[in-house]
Design a protein around this motif. Structure first.
Motif, PDB file in Angstrom:
ATOM      1  N   SER A  26       2.246   2.443   0.090  1.00 55.19           N
ATOM      2  CA  SER A  26       2.499   2.383  -1.347  1.00 55.19           C
ATOM      3  C   SER A  26       1.751   1.216  -1.995  1.00 55.19           C
ATOM      4  CB  SER A  26       4.002   2.244  -1.604  1.00 55.19           C
ATOM      5  OG  SER A  26       4.265   2.141  -2.972  1.00 55.19           O
ATOM      6  N   LEU A  27       1.802   0.052  -1.371  1.00 54.83           N
ATOM      7  CA  LEU A  27       1.083  -1.113  -1.901  1.00 54.83           C
ATOM      8  C   LEU A  27      -0.406  -0.837  -2.033  1.00 54.83           C
ATOM      9  CD1 LEU A  27       2.553  -4.250  -0.098  1.00 54.83           C
ATOM     10  CD2 LEU A  27       2.548  -3.796  -2.548  1.00 54.83           C
ATOM     11  N   VAL A  28      -0.992  -0.320  -0.968  1.00 54.37           N
ATOM     12  CA  VAL A  28      -2.435  -0.088  -0.947  1.00 54.37           C
ATOM     13  C   VAL A  28      -2.842   0.978  -1.964  1.00 54.37           C
ATOM     14  CG1 VAL A  28      -4.334   0.770   0.493  1.00 54.37           C
ATOM     15  CG2 VAL A  28      -2.713  -0.875   1.424  1.00 54.37           C
ATOM     16  N   SER A  29      -2.048   2.029  -2.108  1.00 51.67           N
ATOM     17  CA  SER A  29      -2.423   3.111  -3.022  1.00 51.67           C
ATOM     18  C   SER A  29      -2.161   2.769  -4.486  1.00 51.67           C
ATOM     19  CB  SER A  29      -1.706   4.409  -2.643  1.00 51.67           C
ATOM     20  OG  SER A  29      -0.316   4.293  -2.884  1.00 51.67           O
ATOM     21  N   GLU A  30      -1.137   1.980  -4.760  1.00 59.62           N
ATOM     22  CA  GLU A  30      -0.764   1.697  -6.147  1.00 59.62           C
ATOM     23  C   GLU A  30      -1.445   0.471  -6.743  1.00 59.62           C
ATOM     24  OE1 GLU A  30       3.436   1.857  -6.860  1.00 59.62           O
ATOM     25  OE2 GLU A  30       3.671   3.520  -5.458  1.00 59.62           O
ATOM     26  N   TRP A  31      -2.027  -0.363  -5.932  1.00 61.50           N
ATOM     27  CA  TRP A  31      -2.659  -1.590  -6.416  1.00 61.50           C
ATOM     28  C   TRP A  31      -4.126  -1.611  -5.989  1.00 61.50           C
ATOM     29  CZ3 TRP A  31      -0.061  -4.819  -9.609  1.00 61.50           C
ATOM     30  CH2 TRP A  31       1.314  -4.648  -9.685  1.00 61.50           C
ATOM     31  N   PRO A  32      -5.016  -1.025  -6.779  1.00 63.70           N
ATOM     32  CA  PRO A  32      -6.428  -0.936  -6.383  1.00 63.70           C
ATOM     33  C   PRO A  32      -7.129  -2.291  -6.265  1.00 63.70           C
ATOM     34  CG  PRO A  32      -6.131  -0.215  -8.644  1.00 63.70           C
ATOM     35  CD  PRO A  32      -4.761  -0.418  -8.075  1.00 63.70           C
TER      36      PRO A  32
END
Length: 82
Positions: A26-32
């Motif tokens: 979730s972190l990696v996908s939501e925070w480019p």
């Protein structure tokens, strides 16, 4: 003039193998603009250390630190410009 956003996240965890993988995805996908994720494993007794080892090998910017005892994680961040 545009300024690039640089974002680092610190995650303290203990015995969260069941949910840690989803949280990291979730972190990696939501925070480019995420530059770095540091996960401090605070003495996990479950599969958390192995999960982190595998994820560090495949996820750019992910770093893991393992503490052998279940002590309070002390952190400080000094990277913010003043």
């Amino acid at each position: 003039m545009s300024t690039a956003v640089r974002l680092s996240v610190l995650v303290a965890t203990r015995d969260r193998a069941a949910s840690l993988g989803r949280m990291l995805e979730s972190l990696v996908s939501e925070w480019p603009h995420l530059e770095q994720v540091l996960v401090v494993d605070n003495g996990s007794q479950d599969a958390t250390p192995e999960l982190l080892r595998r994820r560090v090998e495949t996820t750019p910017g992910l770093r893991a630190l393992r503490r052998d005892c279940a002590a309070v994680v002390k952190t400080s961040f000094s990277g913010a410009p003043t």
